[in-house]
Write a protein that holds these residues in place. Sequence first.
Motif, PDB file in Angstrom:
ATOM      1  N   GLY A 127       0.836  -1.188   0.000  1.00  0.00           N
ATOM      2  CA  GLY A 127       0.000   0.000   0.000  1.00  0.00           C
ATOM      3  C   GLY A 127       0.874   1.243   0.000  1.00  0.00           C
ATOM      4  N   THR A 128       0.583   2.177  -0.911  1.00  0.00           N
ATOM      5  CA  THR A 128       1.393   3.382  -0.961  1.00  0.00           C
ATOM      6  C   THR A 128       0.644   4.505  -1.673  1.00  0.00           C
ATOM      7  OG1 THR A 128       3.601   4.230  -1.488  1.00  0.00           O
ATOM      8  CG2 THR A 128       2.567   2.825  -3.143  1.00  0.00           C
ATOM      9  N   ARG A 129       1.320   5.632  -1.804  1.00  0.00           N
ATOM     10  CA  ARG A 129       0.750   6.791  -2.486  1.00  0.00           C
ATOM     11  C   ARG A 129       1.235   6.813  -3.936  1.00  0.00           C
ATOM     12  NH1 ARG A 129      -0.037  11.574   0.845  1.00  0.00           N
ATOM     13  NH2 ARG A 129       0.883  12.743  -0.882  1.00  0.00           N
ATOM     14  N   PRO A 130       0.400   7.329  -4.840  1.00  0.00           N
ATOM     15  CA  PRO A 130       0.818   7.333  -6.245  1.00  0.00           C
ATOM     16  C   PRO A 130       1.924   8.343  -6.546  1.00  0.00           C
ATOM     17  CG  PRO A 130      -1.301   8.410  -5.993  1.00  0.00           C
ATOM     18  CD  PRO A 130      -0.964   7.824  -4.651  1.00  0.00           C
ATOM     19  N   LEU A 155      -2.541   1.700  -4.795  1.00  0.00           N
ATOM     20  CA  LEU A 155      -2.268   3.140  -4.872  1.00  0.00           C
ATOM     21  C   LEU A 155      -3.482   3.955  -4.428  1.00  0.00           C
ATOM     22  CD1 LEU A 155      -0.433   3.147  -8.340  1.00  0.00           C
ATOM     23  CD2 LEU A 155       0.591   3.245  -6.050  1.00  0.00           C
ATOM     24  N   GLY A 156      -3.282   4.843  -3.462  1.00  0.00           N
ATOM     25  CA  GLY A 156      -4.372   5.672  -2.949  1.00  0.00           C
ATOM     26  C   GLY A 156      -4.604   6.893  -3.821  1.00  0.00           C
ATOM     27  N   LEU A 157      -5.480   6.737  -4.819  1.00  0.00           N
ATOM     28  CA  LEU A 157      -5.862   7.917  -5.626  1.00  0.00           C
ATOM     29  C   LEU A 157      -6.856   8.773  -4.839  1.00  0.00           C
ATOM     30  CD1 LEU A 157      -6.514   6.815  -9.341  1.00  0.00           C
ATOM     31  CD2 LEU A 157      -4.870   8.470  -8.494  1.00  0.00           C
ATOM     32  N   GLU A 169      -6.292  16.814   2.486  1.00  0.00           N
ATOM     33  CA  GLU A 169      -4.894  17.225   2.744  1.00  0.00           C
ATOM     34  C   GLU A 169      -3.918  16.146   2.277  1.00  0.00           C
ATOM     35  OE1 GLU A 169      -4.376  18.996   6.703  1.00  0.00           O
ATOM     36  OE2 GLU A 169      -6.555  19.216   6.779  1.00  0.00           O
ATOM     37  N   ARG A 170      -4.177  15.648   1.065  1.00  0.00           N
ATOM     38  CA  ARG A 170      -3.363  14.565   0.524  1.00  0.00           C
ATOM     39  C   ARG A 170      -1.975  15.028   0.086  1.00  0.00           C
ATOM     40  NH1 ARG A 170      -3.452   9.372   0.995  1.00  0.00           N
ATOM     41  NH2 ARG A 170      -2.896   9.000  -1.179  1.00  0.00           N
ATOM     42  N   GLY A 171      -1.859  16.286  -0.290  1.00  0.00           N
ATOM     43  CA  GLY A 171      -0.544  16.752  -0.732  1.00  0.00           C
ATOM     44  C   GLY A 171      -0.183  16.312  -2.138  1.00  0.00           C
ATOM     45  N   HIS A 172      -1.151  15.769  -2.875  1.00  0.00           N
ATOM     46  CA  HIS A 172      -0.927  15.521  -4.307  1.00  0.00           C
ATOM     47  C   HIS A 172      -2.207  15.843  -5.068  1.00  0.00           C
ATOM     48  CE1 HIS A 172      -3.283  11.779  -4.613  1.00  0.00           C
ATOM     49  NE2 HIS A 172      -2.693  11.356  -3.497  1.00  0.00           N
ATOM     50  N   THR A 173      -2.048  16.047  -6.369  1.00  0.00           N
ATOM     51  CA  THR A 173      -3.198  16.378  -7.210  1.00  0.00           C
ATOM     52  C   THR A 173      -3.708  15.130  -7.928  1.00  0.00           C
ATOM     53  OG1 THR A 173      -1.757  16.812  -9.091  1.00  0.00           O
ATOM     54  CG2 THR A 173      -2.250  18.691  -7.640  1.00  0.00           C
ATOM     55  N   VAL A 174      -4.847  15.281  -8.600  1.00  0.00           N
ATOM     56  CA  VAL A 174      -5.372  14.182  -9.420  1.00  0.00           C
ATOM     57  C   VAL A 174      -4.362  13.842 -10.508  1.00  0.00           C
ATOM     58  CG1 VAL A 174      -7.181  13.514 -11.049  1.00  0.00           C
ATOM     59  CG2 VAL A 174      -7.780  14.781  -8.968  1.00  0.00           C
ATOM     60  N   SER A 191       0.570  -6.022 -10.348  1.00  0.00           N
ATOM     61  CA  SER A 191      -0.886  -5.925 -10.351  1.00  0.00           C
ATOM     62  C   SER A 191      -1.227  -4.606  -9.656  1.00  0.00           C
ATOM     63  CB  SER A 191      -1.490  -7.109  -9.584  1.00  0.00           C
ATOM     64  OG  SER A 191      -2.889  -6.984  -9.524  1.00  0.00           O
ATOM     65  N   VAL A 192      -1.811  -3.691 -10.383  1.00  0.00           N
ATOM     66  CA  VAL A 192      -1.994  -2.326  -9.878  1.00  0.00           C
ATOM     67  C   VAL A 192      -3.458  -2.108  -9.483  1.00  0.00           C
ATOM     68  CG1 VAL A 192      -1.786   0.128 -10.422  1.00  0.00           C
ATOM     69  CG2 VAL A 192      -0.119  -1.505 -11.357  1.00  0.00           C
ATOM     70  N   ALA A 193      -3.663  -1.813  -8.212  1.00  0.00           N
ATOM     71  CA  ALA A 193      -5.018  -1.535  -7.714  1.00  0.00           C
ATOM     72  C   ALA A 193      -5.088  -0.084  -7.245  1.00  0.00           C
ATOM     73  CB  ALA A 193      -5.362  -2.475  -6.564  1.00  0.00           C
ATOM     74  N   VAL A 194      -6.215   0.563  -7.482  1.00  0.00           N
ATOM     75  CA  VAL A 194      -6.373   1.952  -7.041  1.00  0.00           C
ATOM     76  C   VAL A 194      -7.510   2.046  -6.026  1.00  0.00           C
ATOM     77  CG1 VAL A 194      -5.409   3.008  -9.118  1.00  0.00           C
ATOM     78  CG2 VAL A 194      -7.842   2.494  -9.045  1.00  0.00           C
ATOM     79  N   HIS A 195      -7.336   2.962  -5.079  1.00  0.00           N
ATOM     80  CA  HIS A 195      -8.330   3.170  -4.018  1.00  0.00           C
ATOM     81  C   HIS A 195      -9.058   4.486  -4.261  1.00  0.00           C
ATOM     82  CE1 HIS A 195      -5.870   0.692  -0.882  1.00  0.00           C
ATOM     83  NE2 HIS A 195      -5.984   0.104  -2.035  1.00  0.00           N
TER      84      HIS A 195
END
Length: 329
Positions: A127-130, A155-157, A169-174, A191-195
């Motif tokens: 689990g991580t940030r994109p 990946l936490g979208l 307050e994610r600190g990243h954009t779309v 295998s890429v999963a998005v949240h």
Amino acid sequence: MTTSAAWRNGLWHAYSDHLAERFGEKVYKVTVSAGFTCPTRDGTRGTNGCSFCDERGSSSFFSAGSASRSIEAQVREGIPKIAERFSAGKFLAYFQSFTNTYGPLNYLREVYDGAINIPNVVGMAIGTRPDCIPGEVLALLNSYGHGGRYVSLELGLQSMRDEALRFYERGHTVAEGLDGVERALRFPNLSVAVHFMFGAPGDTIADAILAARTASRLGVHGVKIHQLMILKDTALARRYAHEPWPLLELDEYNRWAMAFLENLDPRIHVERTHGMSSHPDELVGPAWSAQRFVPMDSLKKMMRENSSHQGKALVQSSCQTLLHSPALI
Ligand code: SF4
């Protein structure tokens, strides 16, 4: 276009079905903690964490040379409990909390090595940030997939709206999030999963549909969705106490989840449809988030009453295009 014959619930392509198809039996996650922090905690993109996050305190790296042993010990300790409870024989090491690709490459290698070289561990889920997956980290993760091992990158979208990401307050954009997903999808062993999370002020059912359509267009392998939960002692809880906003009722959230699933490519597996607060005493709302079975059971009932299933809303021509996407496994 549906492949519902392979779906045990007949409604969507559940993660458990996906893993059983791949490994011939159920596979269970063993959660490990690897001492990472996050860019929204260490001052890079913030200091308080994302506004909804209840991860307590800050992690710290294991001392040099001990990370691999520490992770291996956690996995070896976790396996017997899960094996006994579920009669399980295969496992994934699950790096769940904090940002599990956020560290020096040597440290990452040490940590992942510790998780993967254990009997009956068939892979790992990270689990991580994109915005925290540079090319060399993706290449490292991809290397663990050689020889058939399963490497899932989660990946936490979170949202397709920049306004919601600022609220979190994610600190990243779309755009940064999508860039990370697209780069990860270029690595064939991942295998890429998005949240995605729904329920920020201003969210509508259209955001759920856009999220599903985007995941389908990108050709991700998995998705995880849940309602926004407000947990005690988070920035969101403090904001809510000061100026409350309407929280999603279960029926409304389920309508969004149904729309999401109807607009999702049927080959994408669904890891989660609802969030559950594991500590009800720490839940501010919505109250139904404390219930274990009712939310998903009521979604299934709603979908059956509406003759709904994953991919229902996708037109045949779109599906044909998606079927030729090289990114899907
Ligand atoms: S949501 Fe993820 S990235 Fe944000 S503070 Fe929590 S663990 Fe870190």
